[in-house]
Design a protein around this motif. Sequence first.
Motif, short mmCIF file in Angstrom:
data_model
loop_
_atom_site.label_atom_id
_atom_site.label_comp_id
_atom_site.label_asym_id
_atom_site.label_seq_id
_atom_site.Cartn_x
_atom_site.Cartn_y
_atom_site.Cartn_z
N GLN A 136 35.73 52.84 31.90
CA GLN A 136 36.39 52.01 32.90
C GLN A 136 36.28 50.56 32.46
OE1 GLN A 136 34.71 52.03 36.90
NE2 GLN A 136 36.78 52.06 37.73
N THR A 153 44.60 39.90 43.79
CA THR A 153 44.40 41.20 43.15
C THR A 153 44.32 40.98 41.65
OG1 THR A 153 45.60 42.37 44.88
CG2 THR A 153 45.37 43.50 42.77
N THR A 205 40.57 41.83 45.17
CA THR A 205 40.73 43.27 45.01
C THR A 205 40.77 43.53 43.50
OG1 THR A 205 42.01 43.43 47.05
CG2 THR A 205 42.24 45.25 45.46
N TYR A 206 39.93 44.46 43.07
CA TYR A 206 39.85 44.77 41.64
C TYR A 206 40.49 46.11 41.35
CZ TYR A 206 36.31 41.10 41.71
OH TYR A 206 35.65 39.92 41.86
N ILE A 207 41.33 46.15 40.33
CA ILE A 207 41.91 47.39 39.82
C ILE A 207 41.51 47.48 38.36
CG2 ILE A 207 44.02 48.70 39.39
CD1 ILE A 207 45.31 47.04 41.68
N TYR A 208 40.75 48.54 38.05
CA TYR A 208 40.22 48.64 36.69
C TYR A 208 41.08 49.55 35.82
CZ TYR A 208 36.06 46.72 38.92
OH TYR A 208 35.19 45.93 39.62
N GLY A 209 41.40 49.04 34.64
CA GLY A 209 42.09 49.84 33.64
C GLY A 209 41.10 50.72 32.89
N GLN A 244 43.74 42.91 37.92
CA GLN A 244 43.80 44.21 37.26
C GLN A 244 43.51 44.04 35.78
OE1 GLN A 244 47.43 46.37 37.96
NE2 GLN A 244 46.85 48.03 36.61
N SER A 245 42.59 44.89 35.29
CA SER A 245 42.29 44.85 33.86
C SER A 245 43.24 45.77 33.11
CB SER A 245 40.84 45.24 33.60
OG SER A 245 40.57 46.53 34.08
N GLU A 246 43.34 45.54 31.83
CA GLU A 246 44.26 46.30 30.99
C GLU A 246 43.76 47.72 30.73
OE1 GLU A 246 46.36 43.68 27.78
OE2 GLU A 246 44.22 43.26 27.75
N THR A 247 44.70 48.57 30.38
CA THR A 247 44.40 49.89 29.82
C THR A 247 44.72 49.77 28.34
OG1 THR A 247 44.78 51.11 31.85
CG2 THR A 247 45.07 52.31 29.79
#
Length: 170
Positions: free
Chosen positions: A48, A8, A65-69, A10-13
Amino acid sequence: SLNKKQVTLQSETLAKDYDGVTFTNRLDQISSFSVQYNIYPINAGTYQNTFEVANLSDTINYDFTYIYGVLTITKKKATITANSSTKEYDGTTNAPIANPPTVPNGFSITPTGIANGDSVELTYTSAVYNSKDVTSANKITVSGLALSGAKAGNYTLSATTVDIPASIND
């Protein structure tokens, strides 16, 4: 049968104030592969923070699995500066101001805080003296101030109305 390794990512916010400069090119190295970001926004807004796996020759053994910030660029506040104005008596409260405001009769009104190279102009809807009389006229109220131009959407004005010291000569 070989099970794929679950990964997994995840990119930053992130957030910043508008400055006329893009978010920098971010490249993260994770173990045997790197992540290349796909978006490099410059203008105010919310984006995004998408990315993709790069430089991985063995993708068949991974299930990503990608979770975009979210990247947020907030509008920059532009403040209004003005100097005093004088006009010769003409029996009216009309202020001698061009639109967009220029420098007639010693008057100037400008937005400050604009990033270098941004095309932004200041406009207004009304500019009037508080009196037509020489003895009581002491200010011009400029209202309906707004920004226009290619980069105007990256800014908010500190005020939409400003009072400027002024006088009328006889």
